[in-house]
Design a protein around this motif. Structure first.
Motif, PDB file in Angstrom:
ATOM      1  N   PRO A 158       0.865  -1.119   0.016  1.00  0.00           N
ATOM      2  CA  PRO A 158      -0.027   0.235  -0.014  1.00  0.00           C
ATOM      3  C   PRO A 158       0.805   1.302  -0.087  1.00  0.00           C
ATOM      4  CG  PRO A 158       0.063  -1.057   2.271  1.00  0.00           C
ATOM      5  CD  PRO A 158       0.825  -2.058   1.173  1.00  0.00           C
ATOM      6  N   VAL A 159       0.547   2.194  -0.862  1.00  0.00           N
ATOM      7  CA  VAL A 159       1.157   3.352  -0.745  1.00  0.00           C
ATOM      8  C   VAL A 159       0.120   4.570  -0.582  1.00  0.00           C
ATOM      9  CG1 VAL A 159       2.922   2.703  -2.196  1.00  0.00           C
ATOM     10  CG2 VAL A 159       0.902   3.824  -3.149  1.00  0.00           C
ATOM     11  N   ALA A 160       0.495   5.817  -0.049  1.00  0.00           N
ATOM     12  CA  ALA A 160      -0.246   7.066   0.090  1.00  0.00           C
ATOM     13  C   ALA A 160       0.104   7.922  -1.413  1.00  0.00           C
ATOM     14  CB  ALA A 160      -0.063   7.889   1.023  1.00  0.00           C
ATOM     15  N   ILE A 161      -0.664   8.304  -2.151  1.00  0.00           N
ATOM     16  CA  ILE A 161      -0.738   9.235  -3.449  1.00  0.00           C
ATOM     17  C   ILE A 161      -1.101  10.647  -3.189  1.00  0.00           C
ATOM     18  CG2 ILE A 161      -0.275   7.303  -4.833  1.00  0.00           C
ATOM     19  CD1 ILE A 161      -3.415   7.902  -5.732  1.00  0.00           C
ATOM     20  N   GLY A 162      -0.880  11.417  -4.082  1.00  0.00           N
ATOM     21  CA  GLY A 162      -1.082  12.819  -4.071  1.00  0.00           C
ATOM     22  C   GLY A 162      -2.860  12.944  -3.801  1.00  0.00           C
ATOM     23  N   GLY A 163      -3.168  13.823  -3.189  1.00  0.00           N
ATOM     24  CA  GLY A 163      -4.532  14.179  -2.891  1.00  0.00           C
ATOM     25  C   GLY A 163      -5.157  15.227  -4.106  1.00  0.00           C
ATOM     26  N   PRO A 164      -6.355  15.619  -4.035  1.00  0.00           N
ATOM     27  CA  PRO A 164      -6.735  16.524  -4.770  1.00  0.00           C
ATOM     28  C   PRO A 164      -6.071  17.935  -4.901  1.00  0.00           C
ATOM     29  CG  PRO A 164      -8.620  15.648  -3.508  1.00  0.00           C
ATOM     30  CD  PRO A 164      -7.338  15.173  -2.861  1.00  0.00           C
ATOM     31  N   GLY A 165      -5.746  18.363  -6.061  1.00  0.00           N
ATOM     32  CA  GLY A 165      -4.820  19.663  -6.370  1.00  0.00           C
ATOM     33  C   GLY A 165      -3.548  19.414  -6.108  1.00  0.00           C
ATOM     34  N   LYS A 166      -3.074  18.329  -5.668  1.00  0.00           N
ATOM     35  CA  LYS A 166      -1.453  17.744  -5.538  1.00  0.00           C
ATOM     36  C   LYS A 166      -1.353  16.291  -6.068  1.00  0.00           C
ATOM     37  CE  LYS A 166      -1.102  21.041  -1.745  1.00  0.00           C
ATOM     38  NZ  LYS A 166      -0.711  21.295  -0.352  1.00  0.00           N
ATOM     39  N   GLU A 167      -2.166  16.134  -6.988  1.00  0.00           N
ATOM     40  CA  GLU A 167      -2.116  14.685  -7.491  1.00  0.00           C
ATOM     41  C   GLU A 167      -0.584  14.083  -7.896  1.00  0.00           C
ATOM     42  OE1 GLU A 167      -4.195  17.105  -8.780  1.00  0.00           O
ATOM     43  OE2 GLU A 167      -6.216  16.339  -8.258  1.00  0.00           O
ATOM     44  N   THR A 168      -0.432  12.859  -7.647  1.00  0.00           N
ATOM     45  CA  THR A 168       1.110  12.252  -8.082  1.00  0.00           C
ATOM     46  C   THR A 168       0.962  12.312  -9.784  1.00  0.00           C
ATOM     47  OG1 THR A 168       0.871  10.903  -5.989  1.00  0.00           O
ATOM     48  CG2 THR A 168       2.189  10.341  -7.916  1.00  0.00           C
ATOM     49  N   PRO A 169       1.948  12.820 -10.377  1.00  0.00           N
ATOM     50  CA  PRO A 169       2.044  12.827 -11.860  1.00  0.00           C
ATOM     51  C   PRO A 169       1.903  11.189 -12.322  1.00  0.00           C
ATOM     52  CG  PRO A 169       3.875  14.105 -10.935  1.00  0.00           C
ATOM     53  CD  PRO A 169       3.098  13.551  -9.798  1.00  0.00           C
ATOM     54  N   VAL A 170       1.399  11.272 -13.584  1.00  0.00           N
ATOM     55  CA  VAL A 170       1.250  10.129 -14.210  1.00  0.00           C
ATOM     56  C   VAL A 170       2.418   9.995 -15.141  1.00  0.00           C
ATOM     57  CG1 VAL A 170      -0.008   8.833 -16.075  1.00  0.00           C
ATOM     58  CG2 VAL A 170      -1.081   9.821 -14.077  1.00  0.00           C
ATOM     59  N   GLY A 171       3.105   8.897 -15.246  1.00  0.00           N
ATOM     60  CA  GLY A 171       4.201   8.762 -16.340  1.00  0.00           C
ATOM     61  C   GLY A 171       4.532   7.540 -16.483  1.00  0.00           C
ATOM     62  N   HIS A 172       5.022   7.254 -17.792  1.00  0.00           N
ATOM     63  CA  HIS A 172       5.406   5.636 -18.460  1.00  0.00           C
ATOM     64  C   HIS A 172       6.976   5.683 -18.332  1.00  0.00           C
ATOM     65  CE1 HIS A 172       1.464   6.384 -20.795  1.00  0.00           C
ATOM     66  NE2 HIS A 172       1.205   5.607 -19.568  1.00  0.00           N
TER      67      HIS A 172
END
Length: 180
Positions: free
Chosen positions: A81-95
Motif C-alpha cells: 500500500p502507498v499514499a498518493i497525492g490528493g486533490p490539487g496535488k495529484e501524483t504525476p502520471v508517467g510511463h
C-alpha cells in the motif's frame, strides 16, 4: 514578524503531468497518447498482475494505491500500500520516469512538520520534477504528490532502485482501457 506559507508552485512539467492524469482518469485519453513514449509503453508486455511494463523497475497504480518493484520483468516486492497525492496535488502520471536522486535523510524544502522544522522525507528516491519521490511516511492520508511508503518498504525501495531506473506511475483502468 514574518510568516511562512507552505504554498507549492508546480513546475510546468508537473502541470503537464497533472493535466495528463486528469484526462486519463476521466476517460478522455491522455494528451501524450500519440507520442513515441506512449506507443513504446503500449508495445511492451505488462508484468503479470500489474499495470506496468517489463521495462520498469518500480510501478505505482494510482487506482489501487499500490506499488511494486520489478527485476528483469518479474515482481520482486509488492504489491504494497502507498499514499498518493490528493486533490490539487495529484501524483504525476508517467510511463518513462527515471530515478535521478536518492537521499537517505532528505527534508522537504517546501513543507514543514508540526514542529515548524522542514518535513522529513526519509529514504527519498526522486523520480519526477518538483521533488516527487518515493519516501517513508503515512500511507493512510493523501500526500502532496509523492508516493509514501511504510518505513520498512521505503528502505526496500531505496535499496532496490538506482539512478536511471525507470518508474511508471499509471492508472490501471486507463492502461487496460487503452490496451483493450
Amino acid at each position: 514578524m514574518s510568516t511562512t506559507r507552505n504554498t507549492r508552485f508546480p513546475r510546468p512539467a508537473v502541470l503537464v503531468a497533472l493535466v495528463t492524469a486528469a484526462l486519463a482518469l476521466i476517460g478522455v485519453g491522455t494528451a501524450l497518447a500519440g507520442t513515441p513514449a506512449a506507443q513504446a509503453f503500449r508495445d511492451q508486455p505488462l508484468v503479470p498482475g500489474t499495470p506496468c511494463t517489463v521495462t520498469a523497475r518500480a510501478c505505482v497504480d494510482l487506482d489501487s494505491q499500490q506499488s511494486w518493484l520489478f527485476q528483469d520483468g518479474k515482481v520482486v516486492n509488492g504489491p504494497v500500500p502507498v499514499a498518493i497525492g490528493g486533490p490539487g496535488k495529484e501524483t504525476p502520471v508517467g510511463h518513462s520516469l527515471r530515478v535521478y536522486r536518492k537521499e537517505e535523510l532528505h527534508h522537504s524544502g517546501e513543507y514543514t512538520a508540526t514542529n515548524g522544522e522542514p518535513a522529513p522525507m526519509p529514504w527519498a528516491v526522486f523520480f519526477q520534477d518538483g521533488g516527487i519521490a518515493f519516501h517513508e511516511g503515512r500511507t493512510d492520508t493523501p500526500s502532496a504528490g509523492c508516493v509514501r511508503l511504510t518505513a520498512e518498504n521505503a528502505k526496500i525501495w531505496f535499496n532496490h532502485l538506482q539512478i536511471g531506473d525507470q518508474v511508471q506511475v499509471v492508472s490501471a483502468q486507463a492502461v487496460h482501457a487503452a490496451r483493450g
